[in-house]
Design a protein around this motif. Structure first.
Motif, PDB file in Angstrom:
ATOM      1  N   ILE A  47     103.945   7.142  55.678  1.00  0.00           N
ATOM      2  CA  ILE A  47     104.397   7.973  56.795  1.00  0.00           C
ATOM      3  C   ILE A  47     104.945   7.025  57.847  1.00  0.00           C
ATOM      4  CG2 ILE A  47     103.742   9.628  58.570  1.00  0.00           C
ATOM      5  CD1 ILE A  47     101.581  10.663  56.657  1.00  0.00           C
ATOM      6  N   ASP A  48     106.262   7.093  58.038  1.00  0.00           N
ATOM      7  CA  ASP A  48     106.956   6.193  58.958  1.00  0.00           C
ATOM      8  C   ASP A  48     107.218   6.925  60.272  1.00  0.00           C
ATOM      9  OD1 ASP A  48     108.547   4.395  60.287  1.00  0.00           O
ATOM     10  OD2 ASP A  48     109.948   4.093  58.627  1.00  0.00           O
ATOM     11  N   GLU A  49     106.616   6.425  61.344  1.00  0.00           N
ATOM     12  CA  GLU A  49     106.795   7.027  62.666  1.00  0.00           C
ATOM     13  C   GLU A  49     107.668   6.160  63.566  1.00  0.00           C
ATOM     14  OE1 GLU A  49     103.519   9.676  64.242  1.00  0.00           O
ATOM     15  OE2 GLU A  49     102.367   8.025  63.349  1.00  0.00           O
ATOM     16  N   GLY A  50     108.526   5.354  62.970  1.00  0.00           N
ATOM     17  CA  GLY A  50     109.432   4.521  63.748  1.00  0.00           C
ATOM     18  C   GLY A  50     108.693   3.510  64.588  1.00  0.00           C
ATOM     19  N   THR A  51     108.857   3.588  65.900  1.00  0.00           N
ATOM     20  CA  THR A  51     108.223   2.623  66.799  1.00  0.00           C
ATOM     21  C   THR A  51     106.701   2.769  66.856  1.00  0.00           C
ATOM     22  OG1 THR A  51     108.570   4.093  68.694  1.00  0.00           O
ATOM     23  CG2 THR A  51     110.261   2.431  68.265  1.00  0.00           C
ATOM     24  N   ARG A  52     106.183   3.896  66.374  1.00  0.00           N
ATOM     25  CA  ARG A  52     104.725   4.105  66.378  1.00  0.00           C
ATOM     26  C   ARG A  52     104.072   3.531  65.132  1.00  0.00           C
ATOM     27  NH1 ARG A  52     102.765   9.697  68.090  1.00  0.00           N
ATOM     28  NH2 ARG A  52     100.970   8.433  68.538  1.00  0.00           N
ATOM     29  N   GLY A  53     104.882   2.995  64.211  1.00  0.00           N
ATOM     30  CA  GLY A  53     104.331   2.297  63.055  1.00  0.00           C
ATOM     31  C   GLY A  53     104.450   3.037  61.741  1.00  0.00           C
ATOM     32  N   LYS A  54     104.089   2.312  60.697  1.00  0.00           N
ATOM     33  CA  LYS A  54     104.060   2.849  59.339  1.00  0.00           C
ATOM     34  C   LYS A  54     102.607   2.983  58.919  1.00  0.00           C
ATOM     35  CE  LYS A  54     108.445   0.882  57.976  1.00  0.00           C
ATOM     36  NZ  LYS A  54     109.184   0.073  57.011  1.00  0.00           N
ATOM     37  N   HIS A  55     102.295   4.116  58.309  1.00  0.00           N
ATOM     38  CA  HIS A  55     100.917   4.404  57.915  1.00  0.00           C
ATOM     39  C   HIS A  55     100.897   4.738  56.430  1.00  0.00           C
ATOM     40  CE1 HIS A  55     100.165   4.708  62.253  1.00  0.00           C
ATOM     41  NE2 HIS A  55     101.311   5.369  62.276  1.00  0.00           N
ATOM     42  N   TYR A  56      99.947   4.137  55.710  1.00  0.00           N
ATOM     43  CA  TYR A  56      99.849   4.326  54.267  1.00  0.00           C
ATOM     44  C   TYR A  56      98.585   5.105  53.936  1.00  0.00           C
ATOM     45  CZ  TYR A  56     103.414   0.704  54.078  1.00  0.00           C
ATOM     46  OH  TYR A  56     104.573  -0.005  54.237  1.00  0.00           O
ATOM     47  N   TYR A  57      98.732   6.084  53.032  1.00  0.00           N
ATOM     48  CA  TYR A  57      97.598   6.895  52.589  1.00  0.00           C
ATOM     49  C   TYR A  57      97.588   6.924  51.074  1.00  0.00           C
ATOM     50  CZ  TYR A  57      97.218   8.478  57.382  1.00  0.00           C
ATOM     51  OH  TYR A  57      97.056   8.502  58.739  1.00  0.00           O
ATOM     52  N   LYS A  58      96.423   6.656  50.490  1.00  0.00           N
ATOM     53  CA  LYS A  58      96.266   6.670  49.036  1.00  0.00           C
ATOM     54  C   LYS A  58      95.404   7.864  48.655  1.00  0.00           C
ATOM     55  CE  LYS A  58      95.156   3.611  45.206  1.00  0.00           C
ATOM     56  NZ  LYS A  58      94.800   2.229  44.834  1.00  0.00           N
ATOM     57  N   LEU A  59      95.777   8.516  47.565  1.00  0.00           N
ATOM     58  CA  LEU A  59      94.998   9.668  47.097  1.00  0.00           C
ATOM     59  C   LEU A  59      93.852   9.191  46.220  1.00  0.00           C
ATOM     60  CD1 LEU A  59      94.620  12.712  47.011  1.00  0.00           C
ATOM     61  CD2 LEU A  59      96.184  12.780  45.063  1.00  0.00           C
TER      62      LEU A  59
END
Length: 106
Positions: free
Chosen positions: A80-92
């Protein structure tokens, strides 16, 4: 959870998230994640976005025609890329989506 996230949930503020589905060549592999599909999801938060992606990509009739992804399954990763708020990774995992460090995507 920060104050802004709590406020957004209470007010039901919908946000558009840039989501990339990352999968390995074969189901169950632990290395070799590659982006297979990118989409925009309207959701309340990251967990809501992950649930919506899971629901869309686990029904054959809902899969986009141009999509190279297989059904979402345990071990797949969402970016999940929020631009200047960062990239967040989620694994199932078997008990749901868990946030993971970028190092898990190799």
């Amino acid at each position: 959870m920060n104050v802004w996230t709590n406020l957004k949930k209470q007010l039901n503020i919908i946000t558009e998230y840039d989501v990339t589905i990352m999968q390995t060549e074969e189901k169950g592999e632990r290395r070799g994640y590659k982006p297979v599909h990118r989409l925009t999801v309207k959701a309340l938060d990251h967990q809501d976005a992950a649930v919506k992606v899971f629901q869309q990509f686990n029904i054959a009739d809902n899969l986009p025609k141009e999509c190279n992804a297989r059904f979402i399954s345990t071990g797949d990763i969402l970016l999940i890329d929020e631009g200047t708020r960062g990239k967040h990774y989620y694994k199932l995992w078997t008990d749901g989506w868990q946030r993971v460090n970028r190092i898990h995507v190799r």
